[in-house]
Write an enzyme that holds these catalytic residues in place. Structure first.
Site, PDB file in Angstrom:
ATOM      1  N   GLY A  68       0.778  -1.236   0.000  1.00 43.23           N
ATOM      2  CA  GLY A  68       0.000   0.000   0.000  1.00 43.23           C
ATOM      3  C   GLY A  68       0.808   1.284   0.000  1.00 43.23           C
ATOM      4  O   GLY A  68       0.291   2.329   0.390  1.00 43.23           O
ATOM      5  N   SER A  69       2.059   1.257  -0.491  1.00 43.95           N
ATOM      6  CA  SER A  69       2.825   2.521  -0.492  1.00 43.95           C
ATOM      7  C   SER A  69       2.231   3.512  -1.505  1.00 43.95           C
ATOM      8  O   SER A  69       2.178   4.711  -1.236  1.00 43.95           O
ATOM      9  CB  SER A  69       4.312   2.271  -0.764  1.00 43.95           C
ATOM     10  OG  SER A  69       4.528   1.875  -2.089  1.00 43.95           O
ATOM     11  N   ASN A  70       1.783   3.018  -2.652  1.00 43.86           N
ATOM     12  CA  ASN A  70       1.143   3.926  -3.620  1.00 43.86           C
ATOM     13  C   ASN A  70      -0.184   4.456  -3.079  1.00 43.86           C
ATOM     14  O   ASN A  70      -0.502   5.633  -3.241  1.00 43.86           O
ATOM     15  CB  ASN A  70       0.921   3.219  -4.962  1.00 43.86           C
ATOM     16  CG  ASN A  70       2.193   3.143  -5.770  1.00 43.86           C
ATOM     17  OD1 ASN A  70       2.632   4.145  -6.355  1.00 43.86           O
ATOM     18  ND2 ASN A  70       2.821   1.973  -5.796  1.00 43.86           N
TER      19      ASN A  70
ATOM     20  N   MET B 175      -3.816  -7.252  -7.010  1.00 42.08           N
ATOM     21  CA  MET B 175      -3.324  -8.381  -7.781  1.00 42.08           C
ATOM     22  C   MET B 175      -4.457  -9.269  -8.300  1.00 42.08           C
ATOM     23  O   MET B 175      -4.557 -10.450  -7.959  1.00 42.08           O
ATOM     24  CB  MET B 175      -2.350  -9.210  -6.929  1.00 42.08           C
ATOM     25  CG  MET B 175      -1.207  -8.395  -6.337  1.00 42.08           C
ATOM     26  SD  MET B 175      -0.293  -7.461  -7.575  1.00 42.08           S
ATOM     27  CE  MET B 175       0.865  -8.719  -8.080  1.00 42.08           C
ATOM     28  N   ARG B 176      -5.306  -8.684  -9.141  1.00 38.02           N
ATOM     29  CA  ARG B 176      -6.432  -9.413  -9.705  1.00 38.02           C
ATOM     30  C   ARG B 176      -6.575  -9.055 -11.177  1.00 38.02           C
ATOM     31  O   ARG B 176      -6.386  -7.895 -11.557  1.00 38.02           O
ATOM     32  CB  ARG B 176      -7.754  -8.996  -9.036  1.00 38.02           C
ATOM     33  CG  ARG B 176      -7.806  -9.133  -7.555  1.00 38.02           C
ATOM     34  CD  ARG B 176      -8.144 -10.508  -7.127  1.00 38.02           C
ATOM     35  NE  ARG B 176      -9.317 -11.031  -7.796  1.00 38.02           N
ATOM     36  CZ  ARG B 176      -9.669 -12.324  -7.735  1.00 38.02           C
ATOM     37  NH1 ARG B 176      -8.928 -13.181  -7.062  1.00 38.02           N
ATOM     38  NH2 ARG B 176     -10.757 -12.754  -8.352  1.00 38.02           N
TER      39      ARG B 176
ATOM     40  N   ASN C 299      -4.535   1.766 -13.574  1.00 35.16           N
ATOM     41  CA  ASN C 299      -3.614   0.878 -12.855  1.00 35.16           C
ATOM     42  C   ASN C 299      -2.186   1.383 -13.051  1.00 35.16           C
ATOM     43  O   ASN C 299      -1.887   2.047 -14.032  1.00 35.16           O
ATOM     44  CB  ASN C 299      -3.740  -0.543 -13.420  1.00 35.16           C
ATOM     45  CG  ASN C 299      -2.822  -1.533 -12.724  1.00 35.16           C
ATOM     46  OD1 ASN C 299      -2.689  -1.516 -11.496  1.00 35.16           O
ATOM     47  ND2 ASN C 299      -2.163  -2.398 -13.495  1.00 35.16           N
TER      48      ASN C 299
ATOM     49  N   HIS D  57       1.734  -0.091 -13.350  1.00 34.56           N
ATOM     50  CA  HIS D  57       2.483  -1.340 -13.543  1.00 34.56           C
ATOM     51  C   HIS D  57       3.980  -1.009 -13.631  1.00 34.56           C
ATOM     52  O   HIS D  57       4.368  -0.073 -14.337  1.00 34.56           O
ATOM     53  CB  HIS D  57       2.014  -2.047 -14.817  1.00 34.56           C
ATOM     54  CG  HIS D  57       2.714  -3.353 -15.018  1.00 34.56           C
ATOM     55  ND1 HIS D  57       2.413  -4.473 -14.276  1.00 34.56           N
ATOM     56  CD2 HIS D  57       3.731  -3.701 -15.836  1.00 34.56           C
ATOM     57  CE1 HIS D  57       3.223  -5.457 -14.635  1.00 34.56           C
ATOM     58  NE2 HIS D  57       4.019  -5.015 -15.575  1.00 34.56           N
TER      59      HIS D  57
ATOM     60  N   ASP E  74      -2.805  -6.034 -17.772  1.00 40.23           N
ATOM     61  CA  ASP E  74      -1.852  -4.958 -18.033  1.00 40.23           C
ATOM     62  C   ASP E  74      -1.912  -4.420 -19.466  1.00 40.23           C
ATOM     63  O   ASP E  74      -0.885  -4.109 -20.075  1.00 40.23           O
ATOM     64  CB  ASP E  74      -0.419  -5.416 -17.689  1.00 40.23           C
ATOM     65  CG  ASP E  74      -0.287  -5.762 -16.218  1.00 40.23           C
ATOM     66  OD1 ASP E  74      -0.980  -5.137 -15.402  1.00 40.23           O
ATOM     67  OD2 ASP E  74       0.489  -6.676 -15.890  1.00 40.23           O
TER      68      ASP E  74
ATOM     69  N   GLU F 140       7.153   5.584  -9.221  1.00 38.03           N
ATOM     70  CA  GLU F 140       5.701   5.377  -9.111  1.00 38.03           C
ATOM     71  C   GLU F 140       5.065   6.449  -8.241  1.00 38.03           C
ATOM     72  O   GLU F 140       4.017   7.006  -8.583  1.00 38.03           O
ATOM     73  CB  GLU F 140       5.403   4.006  -8.483  1.00 38.03           C
ATOM     74  CG  GLU F 140       5.745   2.844  -9.385  1.00 38.03           C
ATOM     75  CD  GLU F 140       5.355   1.504  -8.769  1.00 38.03           C
ATOM     76  OE1 GLU F 140       5.036   0.600  -9.545  1.00 38.03           O
ATOM     77  OE2 GLU F 140       5.374   1.367  -7.530  1.00 38.03           O
TER      78      GLU F 140
HETATM   79  C1  GRF Z   1       3.753  -1.502  -7.389  1.00 33.19           C
HETATM   80  O1  GRF Z   1       5.053  -1.797  -7.816  1.00 33.19           O
HETATM   81  C2  GRF Z   1       2.807  -1.434  -8.548  1.00 33.19           C
HETATM   82  O2  GRF Z   1       3.392  -0.985  -9.719  1.00 33.19           O
HETATM   83  C3  GRF Z   1       2.381  -2.876  -8.721  1.00 33.19           C
HETATM   84  O3  GRF Z   1       2.297  -3.374  -7.402  1.00 33.19           O
HETATM   85  C4  GRF Z   1       3.179  -2.647  -6.553  1.00 33.19           C
HETATM   86  C5  GRF Z   1       2.386  -2.151  -5.388  1.00 33.19           C
HETATM   87  O4  GRF Z   1       3.183  -1.576  -4.395  1.00 33.19           O
HETATM   88  N1  GRF Z   1       1.169  -2.970  -9.477  1.00 33.19           N
HETATM   89  P1  GRF Z   1       2.504  -0.852  -3.172  1.00 33.19           P
HETATM   90  O5  GRF Z   1       1.515  -1.852  -2.556  1.00 33.19           O
HETATM   91  O6  GRF Z   1       1.805   0.373  -3.659  1.00 33.19           O
HETATM   92  O7  GRF Z   1       3.600  -0.539  -2.207  1.00 33.19           O
END
Ligand code: GRF
Length: 222
Positions: A13-15, A123-124, A138, A140, A176, A203
């Site tokens: 969940g960092s993003n 992840m789905r 999304n 990627h 993707d 990201e």
């Molecule tokens: C990221 O690298 C994103 O590109 C991919 O999954 C990862 C998620 O990282 N789809 P986080 O959970 O946001 O830290």
């Protein structure tokens, strides 16, 4: 104009946290300055955005992260979202077939009046049950269409290419794929660990701008 978004995730969940911190409950206005960064090469964004002042006129819009949704109960993102005060729901996908899980998702998202879904490590693979009902974007960690799938960072690192990067794209029911909104490029670093760290930094820079671009396009029908 206010846009209700949901962030869907499965893990760290960092993003998710970055998007909430940068965008939630804030009002933005487009600028002519396309985002740049001192160490990343970015392409695809058509404009930049900055926070709007209260008395400012223009094409302003606000972001409301109405929901954070995880398909895994132990995802660390659940803690992050709750710490940010965002309504958080766990809807376990384990043991459910794709179609019925997606219908469950759609019902939850509709109940929360969600207008755009933002996948951040979700992840789905989504079925048309989902994609016919919601617009989604999304992120990627590769230069799509290269290196799709769950190992984008490692596959890019081990490839013969000397550059890697990340892509933000619209979601279709094909893994993707879907129109690319923006991409960012970085060199290969000496170890996979350093490369991975730089990919995540990229990201965190790119995703908020790409999300604002997607919302802007949606509002103004571009
Ligand atoms: C990221 O690298 C994103 O590109 C991919 O999954 C990862 C998620 O990282 N789809 P986080 O959970 O946001 O830290």
């Amino acid at each position: 104009m206010k846009k209700n978004i949901a962030i869907l995730f499965s893990g760290n969940g960092s993003n998710l946290e970055r998007l909430i911190r940068q965008l939630h409950n804030k009002t933005f206005i487009p600028t002519n300055e396309i985002p740049i960064h001192e160490s990343f090469f970015i392409s695809g964004l058509k404009r930049g955005f900055r926070e709007a002042r209260d008395n400012e006129d223009g094409n302003k819009f606000s972001i409301n992260v109405a929901l954070a949704l995880s398909n895994k109960k132990n995802a660390y993102g659940v803690v992050r979202a709750q710490n940010q005060g965002i309504k958080t729901i766990v809807c376990e996908s384990k043991g459910k077939d794709r179609e019925s899980f997606d219908m469950e998702l759609v019902n939850i998202l509709k109940e929360h009046d969600i207008e755009l879904c933002v996948l951040a490590g979700f992840m789905r693979i989504l079925t048309p049950n989902f994609t016919n009902n919601f617009k989604a974007i999304n992120i990627h960690p590769s230069l799509l269409p290269l290196y799709k799938g769950a190992n984008g960072i490692e596959d890019s690192f081990n490839s013969p290419m000397v550059l890697g990067g990340v892509s933000v794209h619209y979601v279709t029911s094909e893994l993707d794929s879907g129109e690319i909104i923006a991409q960012g490029v970085i060199p290969k670093y000496e170890s996979l660990e350093i490369y991975e760290e730089r990919i995540h930094a990229l990201e965190h820079f790119l995703y908020p701008f790409a999300l604002l671009e997607a919302v802007y396009r949606d509002i103004y029908g571009i």
